[in-house]
Write a protein that holds these residues in place. Sequence first.
Motif, PDB file in Angstrom:
ATOM      1  N   GLY A   1      -4.835   6.828  -2.155  1.00 42.75           N
ATOM      2  CA  GLY A   1      -3.652   5.976  -2.128  1.00 42.75           C
ATOM      3  C   GLY A   1      -3.707   4.896  -3.178  1.00 42.75           C
TER       4      GLY A   1
ATOM      5  N   GLU B   1      -2.306   2.488   4.336  1.00 42.34           N
ATOM      6  CA  GLU B   1      -1.108   2.114   5.092  1.00 42.34           C
ATOM      7  C   GLU B   1      -1.446   1.839   6.555  1.00 42.34           C
TER       8      GLU B   1
ATOM      9  N   THR C   1       0.824  -1.206   0.000  1.00 35.22           N
ATOM     10  CA  THR C   1       0.000   0.000   0.000  1.00 35.22           C
ATOM     11  C   THR C   1       0.858   1.255   0.000  1.00 35.22           C
ATOM     12  N   ALA C   2       0.276   2.336  -0.484  1.00 34.20           N
ATOM     13  CA  ALA C   2       0.877   3.668  -0.403  1.00 34.20           C
ATOM     14  C   ALA C   2      -0.261   4.656  -0.218  1.00 34.20           C
ATOM     15  N   GLY C   3      -0.259   5.367   0.880  1.00 37.69           N
ATOM     16  CA  GLY C   3      -1.328   6.312   1.186  1.00 37.69           C
ATOM     17  C   GLY C   3      -1.742   6.171   2.634  1.00 37.69           C
ATOM     18  N   ASN C   4      -2.449   7.129   3.146  1.00 36.00           N
ATOM     19  CA  ASN C   4      -2.724   7.218   4.577  1.00 36.00           C
ATOM     20  C   ASN C   4      -3.572   6.065   5.116  1.00 36.00           C
TER      21      ASN C   4
ATOM     22  N   ALA D   1      -3.005  11.768  -1.608  1.00 37.36           N
ATOM     23  CA  ALA D   1      -2.486  11.252  -0.337  1.00 37.36           C
ATOM     24  C   ALA D   1      -1.453  12.171   0.302  1.00 37.36           C
TER      25      ALA D   1
ATOM     26  N   ALA E   1       0.568   8.158  -5.608  1.00 36.70           N
ATOM     27  CA  ALA E   1      -0.289   8.287  -4.416  1.00 36.70           C
ATOM     28  C   ALA E   1      -0.461   9.760  -4.052  1.00 36.70           C
TER      29      ALA E   1
END
Length: 182
Positions: free
Chosen positions: A154, A41, A35-38, A140, A135
């Motif tokens: 994300g 993640e 994952t990438a993003g708030n 993000a 992202a």
Amino acid sequence: DQARELARTMVDLGTDAGVKTVALLTDMDTPLGLTAGNAVEVRESVEVLAGGGPKDVVDLTVALAREMLQSAGVDADPAEALADGRAMDSWNAMIRAQGGDPDAPLPTPRETETLVAPADGYITRMDALAVGVAAWRLGAGRARKEDPVQLAAGIELHATRGDKVRAGDPLLTLHTDTPERF
């Protein structure tokens, strides 16, 4: 060589400031985890605390926790705390102590778009910087401090370096509240 030089510099700076400092060199060529993003993640981190999650995230989490515990003079195995549920219990207790609800749902995006493999093959490269920039462009992150951040924005990776894929298999799911960002 540059990573080693940077690590030595950071450790020297910390040590000179009177702080016991260590550095771990890790592979930053490919995204860590899936994952990438708030919110995505945070979800992945909670999975790790619950004893699951992607192996690379678990391995790095345990390595970092071991370094922190050793620096603090604590004799404990963080891998055991993940496996037996104590890590999740501690997480939930910290949230409650701050007046939060550990069972509160994480933000979800209004829009998603899944990118699929155009052909059969193997993932030979997954550029961490490109995933991070994507992202950010989905919302993000921010370019300026006054820019808003979309907590649900994300990227979810469904395949990563080394994985075999078939044409039509999902590769990435993009998350945003503003579909024009796709």
